[in-house]
Structure formats: C-alpha cells, structure tokens
Design a protein around this motif. Structure first.
Motif, PDB file in Angstrom:
ATOM      1  N   LYS A  58      14.629  44.415  21.956  1.00 16.11           N
ATOM      2  CA  LYS A  58      15.720  45.383  22.147  1.00 16.11           C
ATOM      3  C   LYS A  58      15.998  45.561  23.642  1.00 16.11           C
ATOM      4  CE  LYS A  58      17.499  47.073  19.235  1.00 16.11           C
ATOM      5  NZ  LYS A  58      18.768  46.610  18.623  1.00 16.11           N
ATOM      6  N   GLU A  59      14.953  45.637  24.439  1.00 14.21           N
ATOM      7  CA  GLU A  59      15.068  45.775  25.891  1.00 14.21           C
ATOM      8  C   GLU A  59      15.847  44.581  26.467  1.00 14.21           C
ATOM      9  OE1 GLU A  59      11.667  47.034  28.977  1.00 14.21           O
ATOM     10  OE2 GLU A  59      11.290  45.079  28.061  1.00 14.21           O
ATOM     11  N   ASN A  60      15.518  43.377  26.024  1.00 18.46           N
ATOM     12  CA  ASN A  60      16.192  42.163  26.477  1.00 18.46           C
ATOM     13  C   ASN A  60      17.662  42.159  26.072  1.00 18.46           C
ATOM     14  OD1 ASN A  60      16.870  39.090  25.396  1.00 18.46           O
ATOM     15  ND2 ASN A  60      15.958  39.128  27.434  1.00 18.46           N
ATOM     16  N   GLU A  61      17.953  42.558  24.846  1.00 24.71           N
ATOM     17  CA  GLU A  61      19.346  42.604  24.361  1.00 24.71           C
ATOM     18  C   GLU A  61      20.188  43.555  25.200  1.00 24.71           C
ATOM     19  OE1 GLU A  61      19.365  43.847  20.247  1.00 24.71           O
ATOM     20  OE2 GLU A  61      18.010  42.206  19.675  1.00 24.71           O
ATOM     21  N   ILE A  62      19.661  44.736  25.447  1.00 24.65           N
ATOM     22  CA  ILE A  62      20.422  45.744  26.185  1.00 24.65           C
ATOM     23  C   ILE A  62      20.566  45.338  27.648  1.00 24.65           C
ATOM     24  CG2 ILE A  62      20.462  48.170  26.911  1.00 24.65           C
ATOM     25  CD1 ILE A  62      19.242  48.833  24.143  1.00 24.65           C
ATOM     26  N   LEU A  63      19.544  44.723  28.229  1.00 26.57           N
ATOM     27  CA  LEU A  63      19.648  44.219  29.599  1.00 26.57           C
ATOM     28  C   LEU A  63      20.768  43.178  29.685  1.00 26.57           C
ATOM     29  CD1 LEU A  63      18.690  43.990  32.530  1.00 26.57           C
ATOM     30  CD2 LEU A  63      16.946  42.368  31.739  1.00 26.57           C
ATOM     31  N   LYS A  64      20.829  42.277  28.729  1.00 29.52           N
ATOM     32  CA  LYS A  64      21.884  41.251  28.725  1.00 29.52           C
ATOM     33  C   LYS A  64      23.270  41.886  28.587  1.00 29.52           C
ATOM     34  CE  LYS A  64      19.271  37.298  27.002  1.00 29.52           C
ATOM     35  NZ  LYS A  64      18.948  36.488  25.818  1.00 29.52           N
ATOM     36  N   THR A  65      23.367  42.959  27.804  1.00 29.97           N
ATOM     37  CA  THR A  65      24.633  43.680  27.656  1.00 29.97           C
ATOM     38  C   THR A  65      25.084  44.232  29.013  1.00 29.97           C
ATOM     39  OG1 THR A  65      24.079  44.283  25.392  1.00 29.97           O
ATOM     40  CG2 THR A  65      25.776  45.607  26.467  1.00 29.97           C
ATOM     41  N   PHE A  66      24.143  44.796  29.765  1.00 33.92           N
ATOM     42  CA  PHE A  66      24.472  45.327  31.091  1.00 33.92           C
ATOM     43  C   PHE A  66      24.885  44.211  32.044  1.00 33.92           C
ATOM     44  CE2 PHE A  66      22.776  49.352  29.804  1.00 33.92           C
ATOM     45  CZ  PHE A  66      23.489  50.239  30.579  1.00 33.92           C
ATOM     46  N   LEU A  67      24.203  43.096  31.990  1.00 36.24           N
ATOM     47  CA  LEU A  67      24.529  41.982  32.886  1.00 36.24           C
ATOM     48  C   LEU A  67      25.916  41.406  32.593  1.00 36.24           C
ATOM     49  CD1 LEU A  67      21.045  40.276  33.040  1.00 36.24           C
ATOM     50  CD2 LEU A  67      22.228  41.440  34.909  1.00 36.24           C
ATOM     51  N   ALA A  68      26.392  41.582  31.380  1.00 38.61           N
ATOM     52  CA  ALA A  68      27.715  41.076  30.999  1.00 38.61           C
ATOM     53  C   ALA A  68      28.839  42.006  31.470  1.00 38.61           C
ATOM     54  CB  ALA A  68      27.785  40.889  29.484  1.00 38.61           C
ATOM     55  N   LYS A  69      28.496  43.219  31.886  1.00 37.62           N
ATOM     56  CA  LYS A  69      29.518  44.176  32.348  1.00 37.62           C
ATOM     57  C   LYS A  69      30.191  43.660  33.616  1.00 37.62           C
ATOM     58  CE  LYS A  69      27.302  48.448  30.746  1.00 37.62           C
ATOM     59  NZ  LYS A  69      28.238  49.456  30.290  1.00 37.62           N
ATOM     60  N   GLU A  70      31.458  43.996  33.744  1.00 41.18           N
ATOM     61  CA  GLU A  70      32.216  43.615  34.937  1.00 41.18           C
ATOM     62  C   GLU A  70      32.077  44.653  36.045  1.00 41.18           C
ATOM     63  OE1 GLU A  70      33.955  40.722  35.349  1.00 41.18           O
ATOM     64  OE2 GLU A  70      33.148  40.115  33.412  1.00 41.18           O
ATOM     65  N   PHE A  73      27.164  49.057  38.992  1.00 36.77           N
ATOM     66  CA  PHE A  73      26.271  50.111  38.503  1.00 36.77           C
ATOM     67  C   PHE A  73      24.900  49.938  39.122  1.00 36.77           C
ATOM     68  CE2 PHE A  73      26.065  46.614  35.444  1.00 36.77           C
ATOM     69  CZ  PHE A  73      24.706  46.355  35.394  1.00 36.77           C
ATOM     70  N   VAL A  74      24.076  50.986  38.970  1.00 38.10           N
ATOM     71  CA  VAL A  74      22.652  50.929  39.302  1.00 38.10           C
ATOM     72  C   VAL A  74      21.917  51.067  37.973  1.00 38.10           C
ATOM     73  CG1 VAL A  74      20.726  52.050  40.491  1.00 38.10           C
ATOM     74  CG2 VAL A  74      22.982  51.975  41.585  1.00 38.10           C
ATOM     75  N   LEU A  75      20.951  50.176  37.732  1.00 44.06           N
ATOM     76  CA  LEU A  75      20.162  50.205  36.498  1.00 44.06           C
ATOM     77  C   LEU A  75      18.687  50.231  36.848  1.00 44.06           C
ATOM     78  CD1 LEU A  75      20.001  49.986  33.360  1.00 44.06           C
ATOM     79  CD2 LEU A  75      19.941  47.494  33.670  1.00 44.06           C
ATOM     80  N   SER A  76      17.992  51.242  36.355  1.00 38.40           N
ATOM     81  CA  SER A  76      16.549  51.351  36.502  1.00 38.40           C
ATOM     82  C   SER A  76      15.912  50.652  35.304  1.00 38.40           C
ATOM     83  CB  SER A  76      16.170  52.833  36.533  1.00 38.40           C
ATOM     84  OG  SER A  76      14.802  52.987  36.296  1.00 38.40           O
ATOM     85  N   LEU A  77      15.091  49.639  35.570  1.00 44.98           N
ATOM     86  CA  LEU A  77      14.432  48.895  34.498  1.00 44.98           C
ATOM     87  C   LEU A  77      13.122  49.565  34.123  1.00 44.98           C
ATOM     88  CD1 LEU A  77      14.876  45.240  35.847  1.00 44.98           C
ATOM     89  CD2 LEU A  77      16.398  46.539  34.345  1.00 44.98           C
ATOM     90  N   GLY A  78      12.613  49.248  32.950  1.00 48.22           N
ATOM     91  CA  GLY A  78      11.278  49.681  32.572  1.00 48.22           C
ATOM     92  C   GLY A  78      10.263  48.907  33.398  1.00 48.22           C
ATOM     93  N   GLY A  79       9.072  49.447  33.541  1.00 50.57           N
ATOM     94  CA  GLY A  79       8.045  48.797  34.352  1.00 50.57           C
ATOM     95  C   GLY A  79       7.720  47.384  33.914  1.00 50.57           C
ATOM     96  N   GLY A  80       7.780  47.113  32.615  1.00 54.21           N
ATOM     97  CA  GLY A  80       7.448  45.785  32.106  1.00 54.21           C
ATOM     98  C   GLY A  80       8.640  44.871  31.890  1.00 54.21           C
ATOM     99  N   THR A  81       9.851  45.389  32.058  1.00 54.09           N
ATOM    100  CA  THR A  81      11.057  44.619  31.737  1.00 54.09           C
ATOM    101  C   THR A  81      11.075  43.209  32.344  1.00 54.09           C
ATOM    102  OG1 THR A  81      12.335  46.667  31.538  1.00 54.09           O
ATOM    103  CG2 THR A  81      13.591  44.629  31.758  1.00 54.09           C
TER     104      THR A  81
END
Length: 171
Positions: A58-70, A73-81
């Motif tokens: 789920k973490e990977n899916e949502i990260l990819k969704t953010f990377l696809a945004k045009e 933004f600032v995104l704080s990742l989880g420690g293990g992401t």
C-alpha cells in the motif's frame, strides 16, 4: 519540484516537512497519514490486522501515485519506505529532490523515549534496548537513506535552521 523527506522515525520528517511546505507555499503530505486516509485504518492497526507486507504494498502504491502528480509538494516518507519495493529507485527521478534527515543515535533515542506510547514498535523498549534497535535499523537502512539527493544533519538544530538549510539546497 517533488520534495521527499526520508530518515529514521523521530528525525523530524513530519514537522520539518510541514514547515518547509509552508515556507515554499506548496502542499505538505505525510505518507503514513495518506495510507491511513486511503485504508481508513491506523498504521498500527494495519500492521496488526493485515501485516507488514500488505502495508508495504500500500505504501508503494501511494508513493507511486504521488510521483505521478504534476504539482509541487513536500512528502514526508515513513522511516522504512525507501527500503522496500525498490522505493529508493523511485526517489531518483529527475523531478524528485530527496533529503535524508540524518539524526545521531543519541538524538533519536532522546526523542523516541518520549514518544514510545505513540509508536507500536517501541512499546517494550528501555533506553538500552532502544539504542540497540535503532543502531541495527540504521545499519540495515544506511544504503537506502544515502541514495537521497542531499543529506542534512538535524542534531542540535532548530526546525527553522533545518528548513533554511534545505531551502538553500533547493536554490
């Protein structure tokens, strides 16, 4: 610019991310909060009910969704992401500026001892076992964290100092 903050729990990703986004006048997101929004379950409950593998997918899916945004933004990742599903490679995209917020073990122990109640992985840790726990994790994650575009040490610095340092790196 997509600015990603990574580092161990307790290094200040969420607090620094919110201040940095405000200074840059762009949106701030916390990946763990975005996972909770999408799943309607707390991270702790997600780990307990669905397991870490489900969480990491789920973490990977949502990260990819953010990377696809045009948008910026600032995104704080989880420690293990960065350590799972080759997420560290996703941070190497040309429109991503990643910053490893590097904190010493002493700083992390000091901060996390005060936050044990809110962090399920740390409930049963005393100061000595917490130090060993962090040392092991940092050793395991060192390679992934050091893939970041820049490294900013956070020890003995105010949030404002750290944000100004990151802002200067963006220029």
């Amino acid at each position: 610019m997509k600015i990603m903050l990574l580092g161990y729990m307790g290094c200040g990703k969420s607090v620094i991310g919110a201040f940095l986004a405000e200074k840059l006048q762009i949106p701030f997101y916390d990946l763990d909060q975005e996972i909770e929004k999408e799943t309607q379950i707390s991270i702790a409950e997600l780990f307990n009910s669905k397991g870490e593998i489900y969480f990491r997918k789920k973490e990977n899916e949502i990260l990819k969704t953010f990377l696809a945004k045009e948008s910026d933004f600032v995104l704080s990742l989880g420690g293990g992401t960065p350590c799972y599903y080759n997420n560290h490679e996703l941070l190497l995209h040309e429109d991503v500026f990643s910053v490893y917020l590097k904190a010493s073990v002493e700083t992390l122990v000091s901060r996390l001892m005060k936050e044990k109640a809110q962090r399920p992985l740390l409930h049963n840790q005393d100061e000595v076992s917490l130090k060993d726990f962090i040392n092991k994790h940092l050793f395991d994650r060192n390679f992934y964290y050091h893939q970041a575009t820049k490294i900013v040490t956070v020890d003995d610095k105010s949030v404002e100092q750290i944000v100004n340092e990151i802002n200067a790196l963006l220029a």
